[in-house]
Structure formats: C-alpha cells, structure tokens
Design a protein around this motif. Sequence first.
Motif, PDB file in Angstrom:
ATOM      1  N   ASP A  44      23.312  15.032 -10.785  1.00 31.62           N
ATOM      2  CA  ASP A  44      24.635  15.503 -10.366  1.00 31.62           C
ATOM      3  C   ASP A  44      25.587  15.642 -11.542  1.00 31.62           C
ATOM      4  OD1 ASP A  44      24.572  16.111  -7.704  1.00 31.62           O
ATOM      5  OD2 ASP A  44      25.276  14.166  -7.020  1.00 31.62           O
ATOM      6  N   MET A  45      25.589  14.664 -12.426  1.00 35.71           N
ATOM      7  CA  MET A  45      26.503  14.701 -13.574  1.00 35.71           C
ATOM      8  C   MET A  45      26.231  15.934 -14.422  1.00 35.71           C
ATOM      9  SD  MET A  45      28.498  11.975 -13.465  1.00 35.71           S
ATOM     10  CE  MET A  45      28.982  11.521 -15.099  1.00 35.71           C
ATOM     11  N   HIS A  46      24.954  16.255 -14.618  1.00 37.14           N
ATOM     12  CA  HIS A  46      24.572  17.438 -15.402  1.00 37.14           C
ATOM     13  C   HIS A  46      25.100  18.705 -14.729  1.00 37.14           C
ATOM     14  CE1 HIS A  46      22.140  20.400 -17.485  1.00 37.14           C
ATOM     15  NE2 HIS A  46      21.680  20.792 -16.311  1.00 37.14           N
ATOM     16  N   PHE A  47      24.911  18.823 -13.409  1.00 36.67           N
ATOM     17  CA  PHE A  47      25.364  20.012 -12.703  1.00 36.67           C
ATOM     18  C   PHE A  47      26.884  20.102 -12.689  1.00 36.67           C
ATOM     19  CE2 PHE A  47      22.248  22.803 -10.829  1.00 36.67           C
ATOM     20  CZ  PHE A  47      21.074  22.168 -11.193  1.00 36.67           C
ATOM     21  N   ALA A  48      27.564  18.981 -12.525  1.00 33.39           N
ATOM     22  CA  ALA A  48      29.024  18.982 -12.529  1.00 33.39           C
ATOM     23  C   ALA A  48      29.547  19.430 -13.890  1.00 33.39           C
ATOM     24  CB  ALA A  48      29.557  17.595 -12.176  1.00 33.39           C
ATOM     25  N   GLU A  49      28.941  18.950 -14.962  1.00 31.56           N
ATOM     26  CA  GLU A  49      29.369  19.339 -16.309  1.00 31.56           C
ATOM     27  C   GLU A  49      29.068  20.805 -16.569  1.00 31.56           C
ATOM     28  OE1 GLU A  49      30.973  18.942 -20.190  1.00 31.56           O
ATOM     29  OE2 GLU A  49      31.284  17.950 -18.267  1.00 31.56           O
TER      30      GLU A  49
ATOM     31  N   GLU B 133      28.940  23.180 -14.330  1.00 26.37           N
ATOM     32  CA  GLU B 133      29.920  23.947 -13.551  1.00 26.37           C
ATOM     33  C   GLU B 133      31.287  23.910 -14.220  1.00 26.37           C
ATOM     34  OE1 GLU B 133      31.599  26.372 -10.662  1.00 26.37           O
ATOM     35  OE2 GLU B 133      29.543  26.095 -11.319  1.00 26.37           O
ATOM     36  N   ARG B 134      31.680  22.769 -14.749  1.00 21.86           N
ATOM     37  CA  ARG B 134      32.963  22.642 -15.452  1.00 21.86           C
ATOM     38  C   ARG B 134      33.002  23.567 -16.661  1.00 21.86           C
ATOM     39  NH1 ARG B 134      35.562  20.396 -19.550  1.00 21.86           N
ATOM     40  NH2 ARG B 134      33.734  19.517 -20.511  1.00 21.86           N
ATOM     41  N   LEU B 135      31.912  23.599 -17.430  1.00 21.69           N
ATOM     42  CA  LEU B 135      31.856  24.466 -18.605  1.00 21.69           C
ATOM     43  C   LEU B 135      31.863  25.941 -18.213  1.00 21.69           C
ATOM     44  CD1 LEU B 135      29.298  22.482 -20.795  1.00 21.69           C
ATOM     45  CD2 LEU B 135      31.778  22.695 -21.136  1.00 21.69           C
ATOM     46  N   ARG B 136      31.178  26.271 -17.112  1.00 19.67           N
ATOM     47  CA  ARG B 136      31.170  27.648 -16.627  1.00 19.67           C
ATOM     48  C   ARG B 136      32.584  28.069 -16.235  1.00 19.67           C
ATOM     49  NH1 ARG B 136      30.971  30.850 -12.425  1.00 19.67           N
ATOM     50  NH2 ARG B 136      31.164  29.273 -10.835  1.00 19.67           N
ATOM     51  N   MET B 137      33.288  27.171 -15.553  1.00 14.86           N
ATOM     52  CA  MET B 137      34.664  27.471 -15.151  1.00 14.86           C
ATOM     53  C   MET B 137      35.563  27.664 -16.372  1.00 14.86           C
ATOM     54  SD  MET B 137      34.925  27.710 -11.884  1.00 14.86           S
ATOM     55  CE  MET B 137      36.625  27.402 -11.485  1.00 14.86           C
ATOM     56  N   LEU B 138      35.392  26.818 -17.379  1.00 11.07           N
ATOM     57  CA  LEU B 138      36.198  26.953 -18.591  1.00 11.07           C
ATOM     58  C   LEU B 138      35.913  28.272 -19.305  1.00 11.07           C
ATOM     59  CD1 LEU B 138      36.069  23.360 -20.112  1.00 11.07           C
ATOM     60  CD2 LEU B 138      38.070  24.539 -19.176  1.00 11.07           C
ATOM     61  N   ALA B 139      34.673  28.720 -19.235  1.00  6.97           N
ATOM     62  CA  ALA B 139      34.302  29.961 -19.910  1.00  6.97           C
ATOM     63  C   ALA B 139      34.827  31.197 -19.185  1.00  6.97           C
ATOM     64  CB  ALA B 139      32.788  30.054 -20.050  1.00  6.97           C
ATOM     65  N   LEU B 140      35.001  31.107 -17.859  1.00  4.14           N
ATOM     66  CA  LEU B 140      35.338  32.298 -17.075  1.00  4.14           C
ATOM     67  C   LEU B 140      36.734  32.284 -16.455  1.00  4.14           C
ATOM     68  CD1 LEU B 140      31.953  32.711 -15.162  1.00  4.14           C
ATOM     69  CD2 LEU B 140      32.696  33.856 -17.259  1.00  4.14           C
ATOM     70  N   ARG B 141      37.399  31.143 -16.461  1.00  2.00           N
ATOM     71  CA  ARG B 141      38.694  31.053 -15.772  1.00  2.00           C
ATOM     72  C   ARG B 141      39.767  30.457 -16.678  1.00  2.00           C
ATOM     73  NH1 ARG B 141      38.794  32.552 -10.637  1.00  2.00           N
ATOM     74  NH2 ARG B 141      36.793  32.810  -9.628  1.00  2.00           N
TER      75      ARG B 141
ATOM     76  N   SER C 109      43.584  29.045 -12.897  1.00  2.00           N
ATOM     77  CA  SER C 109      42.239  29.127 -12.314  1.00  2.00           C
ATOM     78  C   SER C 109      41.842  30.563 -11.995  1.00  2.00           C
ATOM     79  CB  SER C 109      42.095  28.266 -11.049  1.00  2.00           C
ATOM     80  OG  SER C 109      42.248  26.915 -11.379  1.00  2.00           O
ATOM     81  N   LEU C 110      42.639  31.526 -12.430  1.00  2.00           N
ATOM     82  CA  LEU C 110      42.277  32.932 -12.259  1.00  2.00           C
ATOM     83  C   LEU C 110      41.276  33.317 -13.333  1.00  2.00           C
ATOM     84  CD1 LEU C 110      45.807  34.463 -11.582  1.00  2.00           C
ATOM     85  CD2 LEU C 110      44.014  33.947  -9.918  1.00  2.00           C
ATOM     86  N   LEU C 111      40.563  34.406 -13.092  1.00  2.00           N
ATOM     87  CA  LEU C 111      39.597  34.870 -14.086  1.00  2.00           C
ATOM     88  C   LEU C 111      40.294  35.173 -15.408  1.00  2.00           C
ATOM     89  CD1 LEU C 111      37.500  37.350 -11.917  1.00  2.00           C
ATOM     90  CD2 LEU C 111      36.818  35.085 -12.704  1.00  2.00           C
ATOM     91  N   ASN C 112      39.680  34.756 -16.503  1.00  2.00           N
ATOM     92  CA  ASN C 112      40.160  35.152 -17.821  1.00  2.00           C
ATOM     93  C   ASN C 112      39.500  36.486 -18.184  1.00  2.00           C
ATOM     94  OD1 ASN C 112      37.536  34.569 -18.680  1.00  2.00           O
ATOM     95  ND2 ASN C 112      38.093  32.604 -19.575  1.00  2.00           N
ATOM     96  N   ARG C 113      39.685  36.940 -19.396  1.00  2.00           N
ATOM     97  CA  ARG C 113      39.137  38.234 -19.787  1.00  2.00           C
ATOM     98  C   ARG C 113      37.618  38.276 -19.617  1.00  2.00           C
ATOM     99  NH1 ARG C 113      41.084  41.986 -24.256  1.00  2.00           N
ATOM    100  NH2 ARG C 113      42.829  40.628 -23.936  1.00  2.00           N
ATOM    101  N   ARG C 114      36.924  37.234 -20.057  1.00  2.00           N
ATOM    102  CA  ARG C 114      35.457  37.194 -19.941  1.00  2.00           C
ATOM    103  C   ARG C 114      35.025  37.213 -18.470  1.00  2.00           C
ATOM    104  NH1 ARG C 114      34.064  32.621 -22.818  1.00  2.00           N
ATOM    105  NH2 ARG C 114      33.884  33.850 -24.690  1.00  2.00           N
TER     106      ARG C 114
END
Length: 180
Positions: free
Chosen positions: A94-99, A101-109, A114-119
């Motif tokens: 779970d910790m791996h998946f949560a991290e 997902e957190r990194l994915r969110m940082l990369a895209l939002r 929390s809106l989409l960023n340029r990427r």
Amino acid sequence: PPRIVYVNPAFEDIFGYTAEEVIGKTTNIMRGTETDGETKLRIADALARGEVVREQILNYRKSGEKVWLDVTIVPLRNAAGEITHFASIERDIDMHFAETERLRMLALRDPLTSLLNRRGFESDARLLLNRAKERGHPVTIVLVDIDRFKRINDAYGHDVGDAAVNHTARLLQTFLRTTD
C-alpha cells in the motif's frame, strides 16, 4: 480458487481475519469490486498450469478497506510430483502504491488547485483529441486568464494570490461537468 488451509499471524494482521474465519474458505473472500479481473485470470491460469505466479493485486481487508499486495504463489508437490497445495506469500505494498499515486499527482496536477498542470493538460488533451477524432465528435478548449493577477500578488502577497487562483479554479469547476 483453492481453499485456505493455513494462515500465519501476518495474514491476520494484513486482512483482519482470524485463522478460524478463513480456514476452509477460498481467497474470494479477499476480492472485491475493484480487484482486477485480468490479474485474477492470470493467477488462475498459472495455477492451473502448476506454475509459480507473481502479481500485484488489489484485495480487501475484512473491514472492506482496500489493500495492494505483491503476491507470489508457489505450487507445492508431493513425492509423486502432484500438486497438493499452493503457498502464497503476500506483501502489503500500500505504501508503495500511495507514494506512486502521490508522485503521479505531483507530475500532472498543480499542488495549489489540484487542476491539471501543463503536462497533465497536454496528456489529457491528446487523449481527448484522439478520441474525438475517432468518434467524429467536436471538442472545445477554453483558456482562462486572470486579468491583472500580478497586481494581486504584488499588493496583497502570494497567499492572497494563491487564494484568488484557488477560488477561481473552484468557481470554474462549478460550471463544468465531471466529464469536462
């Protein structure tokens, strides 16, 4: 699925079931609506062939809470080479998946709104445009600019500027459908 004949204390800790509650039952008690069907099929196919299988799968605790697992299942054979049991080694990831997902969110939002960023916008726009082209549907893209935004930051500080951007984002979202 094979029936459960033994669980160790780690199983009880991960899933919240006691040994008495699961012995004799199948692993289906840990599956749920979001457990991936293709993953279940790959596991079942490997077991039917008598092969070792390793997968990551979403299962559920007794409480109904989701838990991601890294699962390795090994067939156990008797002296004649016949499969008598399967040993399942499960690791809570779970910790791996949560991290992840957190990194994915940082990369895209954007972290503020929390809106989409340029990427994230470019990725979603590419998918949307391709889907619209395939289906022959029209697409509308709207760009919004907050007039004199620099003045807000300069006069009232970045905290107020952040609040203005956040408020504008929330206001715009009230006019959009969830599919927009």
